[in-house]
Motif scaffolding. Structure first.
Motif, PDB file in Angstrom:
ATOM      1  N   GLN A   1      17.154   8.213  23.376  1.00  0.00           N
ATOM      2  CA  GLN A   1      18.034   8.750  24.399  1.00  0.00           C
ATOM      3  C   GLN A   1      18.268   7.718  25.509  1.00  0.00           C
ATOM      4  OE1 GLN A   1      16.660  12.217  26.706  1.00  0.00           O
ATOM      5  NE2 GLN A   1      18.573  13.253  26.134  1.00  0.00           N
ATOM      6  N   GLY A   2      17.211   6.960  25.836  1.00  0.00           N
ATOM      7  CA  GLY A   2      17.360   5.914  26.838  1.00  0.00           C
ATOM      8  C   GLY A   2      18.229   4.777  26.350  1.00  0.00           C
ATOM      9  N   LEU A   3      18.195   4.525  25.063  1.00  0.00           N
ATOM     10  CA  LEU A   3      18.998   3.466  24.470  1.00  0.00           C
ATOM     11  C   LEU A   3      20.471   3.866  24.380  1.00  0.00           C
ATOM     12  CD1 LEU A   3      18.807   0.679  23.015  1.00  0.00           C
ATOM     13  CD2 LEU A   3      18.553   1.961  20.887  1.00  0.00           C
ATOM     14  N   SER A   4      20.697   5.155  24.130  1.00  0.00           N
ATOM     15  CA  SER A   4      22.056   5.662  23.964  1.00  0.00           C
ATOM     16  C   SER A   4      22.184   6.992  24.710  1.00  0.00           C
ATOM     17  CB  SER A   4      22.348   5.843  22.468  1.00  0.00           C
ATOM     18  OG  SER A   4      23.661   6.263  22.251  1.00  0.00           O
ATOM     19  N   PRO A   5      22.357   6.914  26.052  1.00  0.00           N
ATOM     20  CA  PRO A   5      22.353   8.135  26.881  1.00  0.00           C
ATOM     21  C   PRO A   5      23.385   9.184  26.480  1.00  0.00           C
ATOM     22  CG  PRO A   5      22.246   6.154  28.234  1.00  0.00           C
ATOM     23  CD  PRO A   5      22.551   5.706  26.850  1.00  0.00           C
ATOM     24  N   ALA A   6      24.476   8.747  25.857  1.00  0.00           N
ATOM     25  CA  ALA A   6      25.527   9.701  25.477  1.00  0.00           C
ATOM     26  C   ALA A   6      25.193  10.451  24.192  1.00  0.00           C
ATOM     27  CB  ALA A   6      26.854   8.968  25.320  1.00  0.00           C
TER      28      ALA A   6
END
Length: 335
Positions: free
Chosen positions: A165-170
């Motif tokens: 989630q931190g790598l790809s917040p969307a």
């Protein structure tokens, strides 16, 4: 020939015969004393995919004074990712009367070994809770003939989803790759569902039992509009780590793996316990048992070494900017 000379000759022959028998007995005893013990090594994967782990296992043996081929022999049994072969392979090692059975990083291998013998010592390296699966009575007092190393690979799902989630917040949908034949598959999937709900994510679980199914698995993730993928721990996935990296690149999907070896093979990011450290610890326990210690007296080692490894070259190929905070958290960055 005179009678006295004949008797003397007989006495000399008898003495020589006694000396020869004594020498033969000493030779047989020396042969028994120089016979090296044999370790049975049982693993569900393939030999080619686990070279680095076996090297770590040998390092552990070496720390206790045992060198493969010189002071100890190792009889390897690989199931080639066919879990149903494990019971027969375990039974074969028992029939060969090996001194100790070591099992690779799979709960299924440890369970097969335990089912095959209650007398030969067994040392496991598993990513699951060994008490939950009945491998030992307790962590501190294993009891019986089984002990080993637990490296907690199957209790990190929530943290792994947070990293994605931190790598790809969307991200809203995370794909999860699971081998349903793994004994931990059901509990791990339930854990992932609970963790995803707390993070307001949805997960799309895809079951894969062989490397040939991986193409279809990534097509499934695309149809489900997954924006990232989490790979669960499994020996088959370790063997297929190169192919997984290729598919992730082809589909331009960020993938988080349970082990650094995936990242070294071109994967994007790995977070989990150090399997190489677990194999080394298992090798040490095998050596201690060969020197006379009892499995029942050796508490299960709970590995506490965790690694976050990021491959920035792979990230660039995916057109992905890794947040500086994530890079700062990494134990190692491959550029």
């Amino acid at each position: 020939m005179k009678r006295r000379e004949f008797i003397t000759l007989l006495g000399s022959a008898a003495a020589t015969s006694s000396v020869l028998r004594l020498q033969a007995a000493h030779a047989q005893q020396a042969a028994r004393e120089t016979t090296i013990p044999t370790i049975g090594f049982l693993d569900p994967a393939t030999a080619a995919g686990f070279v680095s782990y076996i090297d770590s296992f040998r390092q552990g043996l070496g720390a206790t004074g045992f060198v493969e081929g010189r002071t100890v022999a190792v009889d390897y049994r690989w199931a080639d990712n066919q879990l149903d072969r494990l019971p027969a392979l375990a039974a074969d090692l028992v029939a060969r009367r090996v001194a100790v059975i070591a099992t690779g990083s799979a709960t299924a291998a440890a369970l097969a070994a335990k089912a095959a013998t209650s007398t030969i010592p067994i040392v496991f390296a598993v990513g699951a809770d060994p008490v939950k699966f009945g491998l030992v009575a307790s962590i501190n007092r294993p009891g019986g003939n089984v002990t080993g190393v637990s490296f907690l690979a199957n209790s990190l799902v929530a943290k792994q989803l947070q990293l994605l989630q931190g790598l790809s917040p969307a991200s809203s949908v995370i794909g999860v790759l699971v081998n349903p034949g793994n004994p931990n598959a059901t509990s791990d999937s339930a854990m992932a569902q609970a963790a995803a709900a707390s993070l307001r994510l949805k997960i799309h679980v895809v079951h894969t039992v062989a490397e040939r199914d991986l193409n279809a698995a990534f097509d499934d993730f695309r149809r489900a509009q997954a924006t990232a993928v989490l790979v669960f721990p499994d020996a088959m996935f370790i063997d297929a780590r190169g192919r997984l990296a290729e598919l992730a690149a082809h589909h331009r999907l960020p993938v988080l793996y349970p082990d650094r070896t995936f990242v070294e093979a071109g994967g994007l990011m790995g977070y989990g316990s150090s399997r190489t450290d677990a194999y080394r610890e298992a090798g040490i326990y095998v050596g201690r048992i060969l020197r006379g210690e009892k499995p029942a007296d050796l508490p299960v080692i709970q590995s506490s070494k965790f690694e976050l490894v990021i491959n920035l070259k792979t990230a660039k190929g995916l057109g992905l900017d890794v947040p500086p905070m994530l890079i700062a958290l990494a134990d190692e960055v491959i550029e």
